[in-house]
Write an enzyme that holds these catalytic residues in place. Structure first.
Site, PDB file in Angstrom:
ATOM      1  N   GLN A 153       0.843  -1.205   0.000  1.00 51.19           N
ATOM      2  CA  GLN A 153       0.000   0.000   0.000  1.00 51.19           C
ATOM      3  C   GLN A 153       0.872   1.246   0.000  1.00 51.19           C
ATOM      4  OE1 GLN A 153      -1.920   0.632   3.696  1.00 51.19           O
ATOM      5  NE2 GLN A 153      -3.375   2.140   2.957  1.00 51.19           N
ATOM      6  N   SER A 179       0.811   6.550   2.750  1.00 50.74           N
ATOM      7  CA  SER A 179       1.434   7.502   3.658  1.00 50.74           C
ATOM      8  C   SER A 179       2.663   8.161   3.035  1.00 50.74           C
ATOM      9  CB  SER A 179       1.853   6.805   4.953  1.00 50.74           C
ATOM     10  OG  SER A 179       0.728   6.298   5.637  1.00 50.74           O
ATOM     11  N   SER A 215       4.411  -1.694   4.347  1.00 48.45           N
ATOM     12  CA  SER A 215       4.610  -3.109   4.664  1.00 48.45           C
ATOM     13  C   SER A 215       4.700  -3.918   3.375  1.00 48.45           C
ATOM     14  CB  SER A 215       3.437  -3.635   5.499  1.00 48.45           C
ATOM     15  OG  SER A 215       3.267  -2.884   6.675  1.00 48.45           O
ATOM     16  N   GLU A 265      -9.286  -1.639   5.724  1.00 47.13           N
ATOM     17  CA  GLU A 265      -8.060  -1.802   6.496  1.00 47.13           C
ATOM     18  C   GLU A 265      -8.347  -1.788   7.986  1.00 47.13           C
ATOM     19  OE1 GLU A 265      -3.643   0.253   6.784  1.00 47.13           O
ATOM     20  OE2 GLU A 265      -5.382   1.532   6.449  1.00 47.13           O
ATOM     21  N   GLU A 317      -5.876   9.514  16.737  1.00 48.16           N
ATOM     22  CA  GLU A 317      -6.451  10.857  16.687  1.00 48.16           C
ATOM     23  C   GLU A 317      -7.380  11.022  15.492  1.00 48.16           C
ATOM     24  OE1 GLU A 317      -2.866  10.757  19.127  1.00 48.16           O
ATOM     25  OE2 GLU A 317      -3.268  10.126  17.063  1.00 48.16           O
TER      26      GLU A 317
END
Length: 394
Positions: free
Chosen positions: A113, A116, A148, A231, A364
């Site tokens: 993936q 980020s 990952s 996810e 958060e």
């Protein structure tokens, strides 16, 4: 035709009669199982399923396990099975579904993936990796992080900025990226545990055919949200057996060391045990809800609880074991395909679970999801939602 548990068991028995799991080559067996619709039974016929109810999947898996049949090693392709597959099914074209789902399920092709980024933090919509269209291709440049399985993946799900003139949520597009393409560089990231489960990925002039775009141009945010809902369910919605997972390790330590017990620690362990069981039952309920629809924001709540409990339980275990808990078993640098928290020492578990509240969406961010989408509270005031991305400070 409605498929029920009796029909499913009959299909499995018929399949096993024709494909002896002890004599059939592993990959041949898995391909045949997919073609028979016994991979994802809730997927459509022809795509590994039968269009059956999702809750029948455990029936199929249990029957194959009882027969000693090989599985598709799901721990080695968690992103492909838990995130890429449902995204391709929902947003992909017929050609994409036919091309990617079968080798994904059999484990022939591993996925990672590319979401980020170092400069975006928890704000995925602020990503800056650029995708510029050139004819029937897109040229992608940027950097991704915390990836990952990137060191062994054949394909990646990728979100990139295709239109910097649009607000940040509207100028994104979603792609399937070939991890063997020229311009893709993978570097390992060593963690506090000593291992390198994650990688950073550099994309330099990587060419992606437009045929590998998922969803419409500019629809990347909506497609990504579908991926992330799956996810969070995959991370937080697992249903271990009673006293499984982290609480099982803590309970085992308690039973093995009666000399270390105190009334205060006993009270803490019982509270943690009850909370873990409540979360396990909630995960089962979430799975049942998924059987009749798409995963929703409720998965965010389970994922938060999963992270907080893992950290609290491993903290308890380390405190209970005292000096023995501080003895770290192995800090060797290695790139891992799969990390089992239950096969390592208490110190490893304590350090590794710190990442549970970051990976798969920070706690958060997930609290915002719950507040806005579950509780219906007013969203945070944002001054950047309607401004073109190129005008935002970075």
């Amino acid at each position: 035709m409605t498929v029920d548990a009796t029909d499913i068991r009959g299909r499995v028995e018929e399949f096993l009669a024709a494909h002896d799991p002890q004599r059939t080559e592993r990959l041949e067996f898995l391909r045949a199982r997919f073609d028979a619709g016994l991979a994802w039974v809730h997927f459509p016929a022809g795509l590994g399923g039968l269009g059956a109810a999702r809750e029948l999947q455990p029936v199929v898996d249990a029957a194959f396990a009882e027969a000693g049949a090989p599985d598709n090693q799901p721990q080695l392709n968690v992103i492909g099975l838990g995130m890429a597959a449902p995204t391709i099914l929902r947003f992909g074209t017929d050609e994409q579904r036919q091309r990617f789902l079968r080798p994904l399920w059999t484990g022939e092709e591993t996925w990672c993936q590319l979401f980020s980024e170092p400069g975006a933090g928890s704000d995925l919509a602020a990503l800056s990796t650029r995708a510029v269209r050139e004819g029937d291709e897109w040229v992608v440049d940027g950097q991704k992080v915390w990836t990952s399985l990137a060191h062994r993946a054949r394909w990646a799900i990728l979100v990139a900025r295709s239109d910097p003139d649009q607000p940040k949520h509207k100028g994104l597009s979603y792609f399937i990226c070939d991890m063997t393409a020229p311009g893709v560089e993978v570097r390992p990231l060593r963690q506090i545990t000593g291992e390198a489960e994650f990688n950073e990925v550099f994309l330099t002039g990587v060419r992606i055919p437009d045929a590998h775009r998922l969803g419409e141009v500019g629809q990347g945010w909506q497609v990504a949200m579908g991926t992330l809902m799956n996810e969070r369910v995959a991370i937080g919605g697992r249903t271990p057996p009673r006293e499984g997972g982290m609480i099982g390790e803590a309970a085992a330590a308690w039973r093995e060391h009666p000399d270390k017990r105190t009334p205060g620690l006993h009270d803490r362990l019982l509270r943690l045990w009850v909370e873990a069981e409540a979360t396990r039952l909630t995960s089962i309920r979430l799975r049942q809800q998924m059987a009749v629809g798409e995963p929703g924001p409720e998965g965010s709540a389970v994922k938060i609880t999963y992270a907080e409990q893992n950290q609290a339980i491993t903290g308890f275990e380390l405190e209970f074991l005292g000096e023995a808990g501080l003895a770290y078993d192995d800090w060797a640098f290695r790139q891992t395909d799969f990390t089992s928290l239950t096969r390592r020492g208490a110190g490893f578990r304590y350090l590794r679970t710190k990442g549970n509240s970051i990976e798969g969406g920070t706690t958060e961010i997930l609290r915002n999801v719950i507040a806005e989408r579950v509780l219906g509270l007013p969203p945070e005031v944002r001054t950047d939602k309607d401004r073109p991305w190129k005008e935002l400070p970075r």
